[in-house]
Design a protein around this motif. Structure first.
Motif, PDB file in Angstrom:
ATOM      1  N   ILE A 115       0.874  -1.086  -0.112  1.00 26.99           N
ATOM      2  CA  ILE A 115       0.122  -0.056  -0.109  1.00 26.99           C
ATOM      3  C   ILE A 115       0.883   1.232  -0.081  1.00 26.99           C
ATOM      4  O   ILE A 115       1.673   1.372   0.986  1.00 26.99           O
ATOM      5  CB  ILE A 115      -0.970   0.074   1.269  1.00 26.99           C
ATOM      6  N   PHE A 116       0.796   2.021  -1.041  1.00 26.57           N
ATOM      7  CA  PHE A 116       1.912   3.250  -1.022  1.00 26.57           C
ATOM      8  C   PHE A 116       0.781   4.298  -0.653  1.00 26.57           C
ATOM      9  O   PHE A 116      -0.149   4.728  -1.160  1.00 26.57           O
ATOM     10  CB  PHE A 116       2.158   3.255  -2.778  1.00 26.57           C
ATOM     11  N   ILE A 117       1.447   5.275   0.184  1.00 28.34           N
ATOM     12  CA  ILE A 117       0.668   6.429   0.561  1.00 28.34           C
ATOM     13  C   ILE A 117       1.512   7.779   0.095  1.00 28.34           C
ATOM     14  O   ILE A 117       2.540   7.883   0.317  1.00 28.34           O
ATOM     15  CB  ILE A 117       0.645   6.616   2.179  1.00 28.34           C
ATOM     16  N   SER A 118       0.791   8.425  -0.807  1.00 30.16           N
ATOM     17  CA  SER A 118       1.432   9.635  -1.459  1.00 30.16           C
ATOM     18  C   SER A 118       0.547  10.947  -0.569  1.00 30.16           C
ATOM     19  O   SER A 118      -0.385  10.970  -0.401  1.00 30.16           O
ATOM     20  CB  SER A 118       1.005   9.723  -2.776  1.00 30.16           C
ATOM     21  N   HIS A 119       1.571  12.092  -0.036  1.00 36.13           N
ATOM     22  CA  HIS A 119       1.059  13.015   0.689  1.00 36.13           C
ATOM     23  C   HIS A 119       2.005  14.069   0.548  1.00 36.13           C
ATOM     24  O   HIS A 119       3.116  13.947   0.125  1.00 36.13           O
ATOM     25  CB  HIS A 119       1.065  12.521   2.231  1.00 36.13           C
ATOM     26  N   PHE A 154      -0.559  12.801   9.511  1.00 38.53           N
ATOM     27  CA  PHE A 154      -1.312  12.031   9.155  1.00 38.53           C
ATOM     28  C   PHE A 154      -1.065  10.726   8.529  1.00 38.53           C
ATOM     29  O   PHE A 154      -1.269   9.667   8.702  1.00 38.53           O
ATOM     30  CB  PHE A 154      -2.665  12.771   8.014  1.00 38.53           C
ATOM     31  N   ALA A 155      -0.089  11.190   7.529  1.00 38.06           N
ATOM     32  CA  ALA A 155       0.698  10.091   6.753  1.00 38.06           C
ATOM     33  C   ALA A 155       1.256   9.073   7.847  1.00 38.06           C
ATOM     34  O   ALA A 155       1.091   7.827   7.531  1.00 38.06           O
ATOM     35  CB  ALA A 155       1.430  10.425   5.750  1.00 38.06           C
ATOM     36  N   GLY A 160      -1.584  -5.223   9.556  1.00 37.77           N
ATOM     37  CA  GLY A 160      -1.045  -6.455   9.150  1.00 37.77           C
ATOM     38  C   GLY A 160      -0.767  -6.107   7.521  1.00 37.77           C
ATOM     39  O   GLY A 160      -0.106  -7.065   6.677  1.00 37.77           O
ATOM     40  N   TYR A 161      -0.686  -4.888   6.956  1.00 35.76           N
ATOM     41  CA  TYR A 161      -0.771  -4.670   5.638  1.00 35.76           C
ATOM     42  C   TYR A 161       0.881  -4.139   5.351  1.00 35.76           C
ATOM     43  O   TYR A 161       1.664  -3.506   6.648  1.00 35.76           O
ATOM     44  CB  TYR A 161      -1.501  -3.582   5.254  1.00 35.76           C
ATOM     45  N   GLU A 162       1.298  -4.214   4.352  1.00 34.84           N
ATOM     46  CA  GLU A 162       2.672  -3.604   4.069  1.00 34.84           C
ATOM     47  C   GLU A 162       2.648  -2.395   3.250  1.00 34.84           C
ATOM     48  O   GLU A 162       1.945  -2.238   2.555  1.00 34.84           O
ATOM     49  CB  GLU A 162       3.400  -4.515   3.187  1.00 34.84           C
ATOM     50  N   VAL A 163       3.301  -1.525   3.957  1.00 33.47           N
ATOM     51  CA  VAL A 163       2.841   0.015   3.656  1.00 33.47           C
ATOM     52  C   VAL A 163       4.125   0.710   3.356  1.00 33.47           C
ATOM     53  O   VAL A 163       5.087   0.615   4.136  1.00 33.47           O
ATOM     54  CB  VAL A 163       2.341   0.543   4.709  1.00 33.47           C
ATOM     55  N   HIS A 193       4.849  -3.341  -7.700  1.00 37.02           N
ATOM     56  CA  HIS A 193       4.745  -3.677  -6.511  1.00 37.02           C
ATOM     57  C   HIS A 193       3.404  -3.479  -5.460  1.00 37.02           C
ATOM     58  O   HIS A 193       3.079  -3.798  -4.882  1.00 37.02           O
ATOM     59  CB  HIS A 193       5.898  -3.574  -5.636  1.00 37.02           C
ATOM     60  N   ALA A 194       3.001  -2.240  -6.018  1.00 38.03           N
ATOM     61  CA  ALA A 194       2.092  -1.521  -5.236  1.00 38.03           C
ATOM     62  C   ALA A 194       0.563  -2.065  -5.701  1.00 38.03           C
ATOM     63  O   ALA A 194       0.501  -2.263  -7.018  1.00 38.03           O
ATOM     64  CB  ALA A 194       1.924  -0.090  -5.346  1.00 38.03           C
ATOM     65  N   PHE A 195      -0.318  -2.586  -4.864  1.00 42.12           N
ATOM     66  CA  PHE A 195      -1.516  -2.921  -5.305  1.00 42.12           C
ATOM     67  C   PHE A 195      -2.596  -1.972  -4.842  1.00 42.12           C
ATOM     68  O   PHE A 195      -3.821  -2.052  -5.327  1.00 42.12           O
ATOM     69  CB  PHE A 195      -1.981  -4.346  -4.459  1.00 42.12           C
ATOM     70  N   ARG A 196      -2.101  -0.908  -4.006  1.00 39.03           N
ATOM     71  CA  ARG A 196      -3.106   0.175  -3.845  1.00 39.03           C
ATOM     72  C   ARG A 196      -2.331   1.537  -3.659  1.00 39.03           C
ATOM     73  O   ARG A 196      -1.278   1.644  -3.099  1.00 39.03           O
ATOM     74  CB  ARG A 196      -4.227   0.203  -2.626  1.00 39.03           C
ATOM     75  N   PHE A 197      -2.811   2.486  -4.219  1.00 39.28           N
ATOM     76  CA  PHE A 197      -2.082   3.800  -4.161  1.00 39.28           C
ATOM     77  C   PHE A 197      -3.086   4.919  -3.582  1.00 39.28           C
ATOM     78  O   PHE A 197      -4.070   5.399  -3.781  1.00 39.28           O
ATOM     79  CB  PHE A 197      -1.798   4.439  -5.547  1.00 39.28           C
ATOM     80  N   LEU A 198      -2.748   5.249  -2.152  1.00 35.99           N
ATOM     81  CA  LEU A 198      -3.453   6.117  -1.246  1.00 35.99           C
ATOM     82  C   LEU A 198      -3.078   7.679  -1.406  1.00 35.99           C
ATOM     83  O   LEU A 198      -1.953   7.844  -1.136  1.00 35.99           O
ATOM     84  CB  LEU A 198      -3.497   5.580  -0.001  1.00 35.99           C
ATOM     85  N   PHE A 199      -3.921   8.629  -2.049  1.00 34.71           N
ATOM     86  CA  PHE A 199      -3.583   9.871  -2.291  1.00 34.71           C
ATOM     87  C   PHE A 199      -4.028  10.642  -1.187  1.00 34.71           C
ATOM     88  O   PHE A 199      -5.363  10.927  -1.179  1.00 34.71           O
ATOM     89  CB  PHE A 199      -4.193  10.399  -3.650  1.00 34.71           C
TER      90      PHE A 199
END
Length: 493
Positions: A28-32, A40-41, A52-55, A79-85
């Motif tokens: 899970i990739f967090i962009s901020h 927050f990030a 339990g997630y790989e972040v 490699h990322a399955f979700r991109f959280l913006f």
């Protein structure tokens, strides 16, 4: 051997070239925007890792896994399955986050990944100002509170059976915290006094329903001049004031007869069967009467008003309305008086580093009436901006952007002391009597409720504002470079 490689053999048993299985997407990739949305990030990354997630995000690096890519572009592409913006004003304008968003959208299209980009709304930043196509995507709302947003996000991941990591979990986050925490920050066992923003209310003894004997259209006209908190319900005027008091204010020809009366708490808990008012409606009526009384008292004191979202008025002083634009904090006898600035000048820094005047800043308060489990006012902080020292900016994006930029060095003490200084200008004693009728008052205790905590969190030395000089707030320029401070572009570890 590459992860996932398989050695195949030909029919005669000779080894052939390996075939590489598709790499499993697990991150899970967090962009901020950094540093604006770092807190927050960091919180979100640790909460997802605990679940339990790989972040990965730039303030924590990788949690719950082992980095096996060279840069952000490879991480998003393979490699990322979700991109959280994290969709805030800064996130939608900074080059670093926009670059990451562009890479994520390209990966989504290239690999046909459904719902790859997920925007997170964490504040009042308007939907219409989001970058395309974020405004058209399903957004997870953290703007109500972070806990509900996290629950919504984790529910979404669980419904999709999102991959988890054996390396993630509470111990992973605890190890990261030990490595990165400030040694000066610590929990101290002590009876710490915590000041709230709650101010006790004492309601009038009775709430009345007065029947109006004239035609309904006449009642609507004459009550427009009733300078008292009231609500119209059918042929009745509901108020804390007596019938005689209301008649005197309505003028000649008005005839009122009290149809019902009871203590406000009984009215809120039971409503009125005779008037066809349910308990929840009675609660809203009493709340509105208190709100009208408070706002009327602010008008009487000459405070300016600015409508926030939800039609909530924020009250502030105009430039020069109070002496030297500052107010004194309440002090104990024999102690030195201290003041806090409530209005000041604002500047904006240009791209070349120069400062140019950009109007004024104003500390403001809004009031929320909260009647259960006990009556109180919750006073909330705001900072508003004007060009002329009187009229707030009409552009919500401009206001939002400036607010986030200029108050980054305001810690709890700065907000708390301005609350105390502001309320001290409203009344000289410990109570404010707000008129609700002839000799009828709503009483507000002007000392906020305090709580005792058995612990406090010591964060070490933080730079505080110099209250001895005039405080000028400076809005920093937006830079177009793609450096690390813009929230991305550095290599992953």
């Amino acid at each position: 051997m590459l992860d996932g490689d398989q050695i195949e053999k030909s029919e005669d048993g000779d080894a052939t070239a390996p075939s590489i299985a598709p790499v499993r997407r697990s991150i899970i990739f967090i962009s901020h925007a950094a540093p604006d949305d770092n807190d927050f990030a960091k919180w979100l990354a640790t909460q997802l890792a605990i679940a339990g997630y790989e972040v990965w995000c730039d303030v924590t690096k990788l949690l719950g896994g082992e980095a096996f890519w060279n840069d952000i572009e490879e991480a998003l592409d393979a490699h990322a399955f979700r991109f959280l913006f994290v969709s805030t004003l800064k996130g939608n304008t900074k080059p670093g986050t926009l670059r990451e968003l562009k890479l994520a959208l390209e990966a989504q299209q290239k690999h046909d990944i459904k719902d790859f980009v997920v925007p997170l709304k964490i504040d009042a930043f308007p939907f219409e100002s989001m970058k395309k196509p974020l405004g058209d995507l399903n957004c997870v709302g953290f703007d109500g509170n972070w806990a509900s947003g996290l629950k919504q996000l984790i529910d979404l991941l669980e419904r999709e059976a999102a991959p988890k990591s054996l390396l993630a979990g509470p111990s992973c986050v605890a190890d990261w915290y030990k490595r990165t925490r400030n040694p000066n920050s610590k929990i101290v066992v002590t009876n710490s006094i915590c000041h709230s923003n709650w101010f006790n209310l004492t309601l009038p003894e009775q709430v009345y329903a007065h029947h109006y004997s004239g035609p309904a259209e006449a009642m609507q006209g004459c009550t427009a001049y009733l300078n008292l908190p009231h609500r119209i319900h059918g042929e009745h005027i509901i108020s804390f004031a007596t019938a005689a008091d209301c008649e005197a204010r309505l003028g000649p020809g008005a005839s009122l007869v009290t149809a019902a009366s009871c203590p406000p708490r009984d009215f809120m808990e039971n409503g009125s069967e005779a008037l066809g008012i349910a308990a929840d409606e009675a609660f809203r009526i009493v709340s509105d009467l208190v709100r009208q009384a408070w706002e009327g008292s602010m008008d009487a004191r000459g405070l300016r008003s600015f409508q926030l979202s939800g039609d909530i008025p924020a009250r502030f002083f105009a430039n020069g309305q109070i002496e030297k634009n500052r107010a004194y904090l309440p002090t104990h006898p024999g102690t030195r008086s201290r003041y806090r600035q409530l209005v000041g000048r604002k500047s904006k820094r240009t791209q070349d580093g120069a400062k140019v005047p950009d109007g004024f800043w104003h500390y403001a308060l809004s009031a929320s009436v909260q009647l259960l489990p006990f009556p109180r006012l919750a006073l909330r902080h705001h900072v508003l901006f004007t060009d002329d020292g009187q009229t707030p900016w009409s552009d919500p994006d401009r206001m939002h952007k400036a607010r986030r930029s200029v108050c980054k060095n305001w810690w709890n003490a700065e907000w708390r002391d301005r609350l105390f200084a502001f309320t001290a200008t409203l009344v000289s004693g410990d109570e404010m009597l707000i008129p609700a009728g002839d000799g009828v008052f709503i009483t507000v205790a002007m000392k906020p409720m305090r709580f005792i905590s058995p612990w406090t969190f010591y964060q070490g030395t933080e730079p505080a504002l110099d209250e001895l000089t005039e405080i000028e707030l400076v809005e920093e320029a937006d830079h177009n470079d793609d450096g690390d401070e813009e929230g991305g572009g550095d290599d992953c570890e």
